[in-house]
Motif scaffolding. Structure first.
Motif, short mmCIF file in Angstrom:
data_model
loop_
_atom_site.label_atom_id
_atom_site.label_comp_id
_atom_site.label_asym_id
_atom_site.label_seq_id
_atom_site.Cartn_x
_atom_site.Cartn_y
_atom_site.Cartn_z
N GLY A 1 -24.21 61.45 1.63
CA GLY A 1 -23.86 61.19 0.45
C GLY A 1 -22.18 60.68 0.38
O GLY A 1 -21.96 59.71 1.11
N PHE A 2 -21.25 61.00 -0.38
CA PHE A 2 -19.97 60.52 -0.39
C PHE A 2 -18.96 61.64 -0.78
O PHE A 2 -19.26 62.76 -0.87
CB PHE A 2 -19.78 59.97 -1.92
N ARG A 3 -17.85 61.51 -0.15
CA ARG A 3 -16.67 62.31 -0.11
C ARG A 3 -15.64 61.74 -1.07
O ARG A 3 -15.39 60.48 -1.19
CB ARG A 3 -16.16 62.70 1.45
N LEU A 4 -14.88 62.67 -1.64
CA LEU A 4 -13.71 62.05 -2.57
C LEU A 4 -12.37 61.99 -1.85
O LEU A 4 -12.14 62.88 -1.11
CB LEU A 4 -13.43 63.29 -3.66
N SER A 5 -11.74 60.76 -2.17
CA SER A 5 -10.42 60.44 -1.66
C SER A 5 -9.52 60.84 -2.78
O SER A 5 -9.35 60.09 -3.85
CB SER A 5 -10.60 59.05 -1.34
N THR A 6 -8.83 62.01 -2.56
CA THR A 6 -7.83 62.45 -3.54
C THR A 6 -6.79 61.48 -3.87
O THR A 6 -6.32 61.40 -5.07
CB THR A 6 -7.53 63.94 -3.35
N SER A 7 -6.24 60.80 -2.77
CA SER A 7 -5.28 59.78 -3.07
C SER A 7 -5.59 58.76 -3.96
O SER A 7 -4.98 58.27 -4.90
CB SER A 7 -4.58 59.39 -1.70
N VAL A 8 -6.92 57.94 -3.76
CA VAL A 8 -7.60 57.10 -4.59
C VAL A 8 -7.76 57.57 -6.14
O VAL A 8 -7.40 56.96 -6.80
CB VAL A 8 -8.60 56.35 -3.89
N TYR B 1 -15.02 57.58 -4.41
CA TYR B 1 -15.88 58.38 -3.51
C TYR B 1 -16.41 57.39 -2.40
O TYR B 1 -16.54 56.34 -2.60
CB TYR B 1 -16.99 58.60 -4.25
N LEU B 2 -15.93 57.73 -1.34
CA LEU B 2 -16.04 57.08 -0.05
C LEU B 2 -17.31 57.28 0.73
O LEU B 2 -17.49 58.51 0.77
CB LEU B 2 -14.92 57.23 0.81
N GLU B 3 -18.17 56.56 1.25
CA GLU B 3 -19.60 56.89 1.87
C GLU B 3 -19.25 57.46 3.03
O GLU B 3 -18.23 57.41 3.84
CB GLU B 3 -20.36 55.85 1.97
N GLU B 4 -20.11 58.63 3.30
CA GLU B 4 -19.84 59.39 4.58
C GLU B 4 -20.19 58.55 5.71
O GLU B 4 -20.89 57.72 5.59
CB GLU B 4 -20.79 60.49 4.59
N ASP B 5 -19.88 59.00 6.84
CA ASP B 5 -20.28 58.15 8.33
C ASP B 5 -21.77 58.00 8.04
O ASP B 5 -22.51 57.13 8.58
CB ASP B 5 -19.98 58.92 9.25
N ASP B 6 -22.44 59.03 7.83
CA ASP B 6 -23.80 59.06 7.57
C ASP B 6 -24.29 59.06 6.27
O ASP B 6 -24.09 60.06 5.48
CB ASP B 6 -24.51 60.54 8.16
N PRO C 1 -16.07 66.68 -7.92
CA PRO C 1 -16.68 67.44 -6.71
C PRO C 1 -16.11 66.73 -5.44
O PRO C 1 -16.01 65.44 -5.53
CB PRO C 1 -17.92 67.11 -6.73
N ARG C 2 -15.56 67.41 -4.54
CA ARG C 2 -15.05 66.69 -3.38
C ARG C 2 -16.26 66.16 -2.39
O ARG C 2 -15.91 64.98 -1.92
CB ARG C 2 -14.38 67.70 -2.56
N ARG C 3 -17.43 66.56 -2.64
CA ARG C 3 -18.32 66.02 -2.00
C ARG C 3 -19.74 65.87 -2.92
O ARG C 3 -20.03 66.88 -3.57
CB ARG C 3 -18.94 66.62 -0.73
N ILE C 4 -20.41 64.78 -2.98
CA ILE C 4 -21.68 64.66 -3.79
C ILE C 4 -22.71 63.99 -3.04
O ILE C 4 -22.35 63.53 -1.79
CB ILE C 4 -21.38 63.70 -4.96
N ALA C 5 -23.95 64.19 -3.40
CA ALA C 5 -25.12 63.79 -2.78
C ALA C 5 -25.11 62.29 -3.07
O ALA C 5 -24.57 61.91 -3.78
CB ALA C 5 -26.58 64.56 -3.38
#
Length: 197
Positions: free
Chosen positions: A58-65, A49-54, A30-34
């Protein structure tokens, strides 16, 4: 031929699909998760998965990573497969080397015995070819005096190579190979066997 990877479901823009070496289906990320959903992601890919600014979002996926992780895990799997093959390849190489040394010993013994028995040099190769027919050769490593001795078996009868060559030269088949006859040096193997009785 490797089977083509295919997504579990039709491509969904909210997911990123990664081919992985250990399964036929593409891995769906998933590109974004809780914030509490990271444990549901395969461990190897959690670092993508990188933590959102808030943080509460949750987290957003870095496809390059995720791509780097995919390539790295595939390379590790390939290396592990190669390492698993090493013991088998090593055993095969050792067996081949032992067989080569054994054959060298047999060839050298046949040649030196034919030479010592007076067979002319130009005829030795032909004599060895005839002697090798219907004959098996083994190197007896239990022999006490140096490097193993070659034992010939023909028609179920064991003999020394010297005895085999002498019998051949005394036969009609070996008549054309007789040169200046010399008694080949005995290795004493069969004499020692008789002496043990």
């Amino acid at each position: 031929m490797a089977k083509a990877m295919r997504p579990v479901h039709a491509p969904d823009p909210s997911n990123y699909y990664v081919p992985v070496h250990y399964q036929e289906e593409l891995l769906r990320l998933p590109r974004r998760i809780a914030a509490d959903a990271l444990d549901g992601i395969p461990e190897a890919y959690r670092a993508a998965y990188l933590e959102e600014d808030d943080p509460s979002k949750g987290f957003r996926l870095s496809t390059s990573v995720a791509d780097v992780i995919r390539d790295g895990t595939a390379e590790i799997a390939a290396l592990e497969a190669q390492l698993a093959e090493l013991p088998v390849k090593r055993e095969a190489a050792i067996a081949a080397e032992k067989q080569a040394r054994k054959q060298e010993k047999i060839d050298a013994t046949l040649h030196s015995t034919c030479e010592a028995a007076g067979i002319p040099e130009k005829l030795i190769e032909g004599a060895i070819a005839i002697l090798s027919g219907n004959t098996t050769f083994e190197v007896d490593e239990s022999y006490e005096f140096g490097g193993g001795v070659v034992v010939a078996t023909r028609d179920g009868v064991q003999n020394s190579v010297e005895g085999l060559v002498e019998s051949f030269l005394d036969s009609d088949e070996g008549a054309g190979f007789r040169g200046k006859r010399r008694a080949p040096p005995s290795d004493g193997y069969f004499t020692s066997l008789l002496g043990r009785r």
